[in-house]
Design an enzyme around this catalytic site. Structure first.
Site, PDB file in Angstrom:
ATOM      1  N   MET A 127       0.818  -1.224   0.000  1.00 21.52           N
ATOM      2  CA  MET A 127       0.000   0.000   0.000  1.00 21.52           C
ATOM      3  C   MET A 127       0.856   1.281   0.000  1.00 21.52           C
ATOM      4  SD  MET A 127      -2.825  -1.195   2.823  1.00 21.52           S
ATOM      5  CE  MET A 127      -3.936   0.190   2.604  1.00 21.52           C
ATOM      6  N   HIS A 128       0.218   2.385  -0.248  1.00 23.11           N
ATOM      7  CA  HIS A 128       0.715   3.756   0.021  1.00 23.11           C
ATOM      8  C   HIS A 128       1.836   4.268  -0.873  1.00 23.11           C
ATOM      9  CE1 HIS A 128      -1.489   3.064   3.756  1.00 23.11           C
ATOM     10  NE2 HIS A 128      -0.609   2.161   4.152  1.00 23.11           N
ATOM     11  N   ASP A 142      -2.888  -4.774  -0.337  1.00 21.37           N
ATOM     12  CA  ASP A 142      -2.519  -6.134   0.096  1.00 21.37           C
ATOM     13  C   ASP A 142      -3.232  -6.558   1.382  1.00 21.37           C
ATOM     14  OD1 ASP A 142      -0.969  -4.535   1.764  1.00 21.37           O
ATOM     15  OD2 ASP A 142       0.934  -5.504   1.271  1.00 21.37           O
TER      16      ASP A 142
HETATM   17  O1  LIG Z   1       1.819   0.083   4.977  1.00 23.61           O
HETATM   18  C1  LIG Z   1       1.208  -0.957   5.105  1.00 23.61           C
HETATM   19  C2  LIG Z   1      -0.193  -0.955   5.576  1.00 23.61           C
HETATM   20  O2  LIG Z   1      -0.663   0.291   5.959  1.00 23.61           O
HETATM   21  C3  LIG Z   1       1.878  -2.258   4.761  1.00 23.61           C
HETATM   22  O3  LIG Z   1       1.169  -3.345   5.269  1.00 23.61           O
HETATM   23  C4  LIG Z   1       2.097  -2.344   3.285  1.00 23.61           C
HETATM   24  O4  LIG Z   1       0.846  -2.569   2.648  1.00 23.61           O
HETATM   25  C5  LIG Z   1       3.138  -3.398   2.892  1.00 23.61           C
HETATM   26  O5  LIG Z   1       2.746  -4.697   3.074  1.00 23.61           O
HETATM   27  P1  LIG Z   1       3.670  -6.006   3.029  1.00 23.61           P
HETATM   28  O6  LIG Z   1       4.606  -5.889   1.877  1.00 23.61           O
HETATM   29  O7  LIG Z   1       4.339  -6.110   4.336  1.00 23.61           O
HETATM   30  O8  LIG Z   1       2.658  -7.117   2.839  1.00 23.61           O
END
Ligand SMILES: O=C(CO)[C@@H](O)[C@H](O)COP(=O)(O)O
Ligand SMILES: Nc1ncnc2c1ncn2[C@@H]1O[C@H](COP(=O)(O)OP(=O)(O)O)[C@@H](O)[C@H]1O
Length: 499
Positions: free
Chosen positions: A81-82, A240
């Site tokens: 995300m983000h 995700d």
């Molecule tokens: O920043 C967040 C949720 O706000 C993280 O959960 C990212 O979405 C990355 O996820 P992974 O690569 O660890 O699954």
């Protein structure tokens, strides 16, 4: 037999799942890529790597597929995300993507709070200004790289960029847009008010669709390269964590998920969009239509373990590294680790804090450190469980997914520290499974995501808390919580010496 593909664009790797109509995982392919970390607190990736590795993975999958290629009907995405991907007017990438675990934007967060107002920001976006979110990254580029910003015509989130490269169409969808701090989460539209107040042209924001909506088919050049049919229907997909929730069947109130990937999250399904957690946990749109979820985030969960492995045991794999941790007693012979190696989000939104090993002793061996790292990560996730419990949620069982769910001792540790029953699924690839389920639902195989989950999501093993372990961890958790307060000022002093 028909098939769908789920592509999970993670932080450590892209993981691709091929699923059939019976909900069986027919193939799994993973292709990793590095993080680019120029300075302490910086974290970037080259979007071209995501595209190259996905095409490589899909090509490998097709080579090993024995059926009729026309039977692969749909494809969808789950994504870290983000992250900010900025495109120019020809839709070329302007700079490396700035990722979710990049914390360079503290100044921009304070600016957002000053200009929009903390309360108004919470009203509109349901979330506070945190360094990891996309809006502060946009403001950082605007301030520090004005020439690049001047050329930007649209921003995309990581998996939305990947989808654009596979289909040629620009879109975002609600579950990922919710993590930008630019979405009116309740109204499901970009916030003109926030854009106007911060001087961002709203045309930078891409068109929004729902996670299960079709956004096109594969471009012919992608079909040619991978061997897939150009008729494959491509669906929007989701963040995700939203996809992890779908892929674990977190589709009704009262269900809780723990996901240990690079980050770690504890996530709870919400039907309503008007609950008040005061910004202590994130509050986002789900990938299921008109549903939501709340979650606490540990920035460096699996990342703490992979950091430890890279620095101290590069030559061995995770299974070998974790081998023997069951011989180390609870408390790692007096060693506590705090996983703040990239700063923290929940419960301490603090970009300056860094990790510690407390209690190092000349008798400690590598396996003591490994156990301490696992315990520290799990204690951090327990802080999110505690916030949910303090807000009245009853948490008796939790579904555990992600790379961290591969190890049985770690799953038992989660049961003992959270004091819940932990359920492991047949596949720990929750986000990829959720993406495949969005494609299956989008293709019309099922009348709802819930119906799809009944077929696709299977619990394979349950871990029950052991009372004596629960008690021991309760004591240790209190000590763990003290470490943040005791090391906060020290880390502020150390900041000027960082890279
Ligand atoms: O920043 C967040 C949720 O706000 C993280 O959960 C990212 O979405 C990355 O996820 P992974 O690569 O660890 O699954
Ligand atoms: N065999 C294993 N046992 C325990 N943890 C593991 C194992 N393999 C990987 N991991 C952990 O899982 C993390 C990767 O999980 P994953 O869900 O693939 O992450 P992401 O989606 O962020 O790319 C690694 O950083 C590591 O800490």
């Amino acid at each position: 037999m028909k098939y769908v593909i789920g592509v999970d664009l993670g932080t450590s790797a892209v993981k691709i799942l091929l699923m059939n109509q019976d909900g069986e995982v027919c193939q799994e392919v993973s292709k990793s890529y590095p993080l680019i970390q120029e300075k302490s607190g910086y974290s970037e990736q080259n979007p071209e790597e995501w595209v190259g590795k996905t095409i490589e993975g899909l090509t490998e999958m097709v080579k090993n597929f024995n059926g009729d290629i026309q039977d692969i009907e749909g494809l969808s995405f789950s994504g870290q995300m983000h992250g900010l991907v900025l495109l120019d007017e020809d839709h070329k990438v302007l700079r490396n993507a700035i990722l979710w675990n990049d914390t360079r934007t503290t100044v921009q967060c304070r600016k957002i709070e000053d200009i929009v107002g903390k309360e108004r920001l919470l009203d509109i976006t349901k979330n506070p200004a945190l360094e990891g979110f996309t809006l502060p990254k946009i403001l950082w580029v605007k301030e520090h790289e004005p020439t690049i910003y001047g050329k930007a015509s649209v921003f995309l989130l990581p998996k939305d960029y990947l989808r654009y490269r596979l289909t040629g169409h620009l879109h975002s969808e609600f579950s990922d847009a919710a993590g930008t701090l630019l979405l009116d989460v309740g109204e499901k539209k970009w916030s003109k008010e926030i854009c106007n107040l911060l001087g961002i042209d709203i045309s930078l924001c891409p068109p929004l669709v729902a996670s299960h909506e079709q956004t096109g088919t594969l471009k012919s050049e992608v079909a040619d390269k991978t061997g897939l049919s150009g008729n494959v229907k491509v669906f929007a997909g989701g963040a995700d964590n939203a996809c992890g929730a779908i892929g674990s069947g977190i589709l009704s109130e009262g269900k809780t998920l723990c996901s240990i990937g690079t980050s770690g999250v504890v996530l709870s399904y919400e039907q309503r969009n008007d609950l008040d957690f005061g910004g202590k946990v994130h509050y986002f749109n789900h990938g299921e239509e008109n549903a939501f979820y709340t979650m606490g985030v540990t920035l460096a969960a699996g990342y703490s373990l992979s950091w430890f492995k890279d620095v101290f045991a590069k030559e061995i794999d995770f299974d070998e590294l974790l081998n023997g941790i069951d011989e180390v007693p609870i408390g790692a012979n007096g060693l506590i680790f705090t996983p703040y190696i990239a700063g923290e989000r929940t419960p301490h939104a603090d970009s300056v804090i860094r990790g510690s090993f407390i209690g190092m002793d000349a008798s400690h061996e590598r396996k003591d450190f490994v156990r301490a790292v696992l315990e520290g990560i799990t204690f951090s996730l327990n802080e999110s469980i505690e916030i949910f419990r303090e807000n009245g949620k009853k948490i008796d069982n939790v579904i555990s997914i992600g790379g961290g769910a591969k190890n049985k001792e770690w799953l038992q540790m989660q049961a003992d520290i959270f004091n819940v029953e932990i359920m492991k699924l047949a596949s720990e690839q929750g986000p990829g499974m959720g993406a495949a389920m969005l494609a299956a639902y989008g293709c019309g195989w099922f009348s709802s995501l819930k119906e799809c989950a009944d077929k696709f999501v299977q619990v394979s093993e349950t871990f029950t808390p052991k009372e004596e372990n629960v008690e021991a961890y309760r004591k240790l958790f209190k000590l763990y919580q003290d470490v943040y307060l005791s090391t906060k000022t020290l880390n502020e002093g150390l900041q000027e010496f960082r890279k």
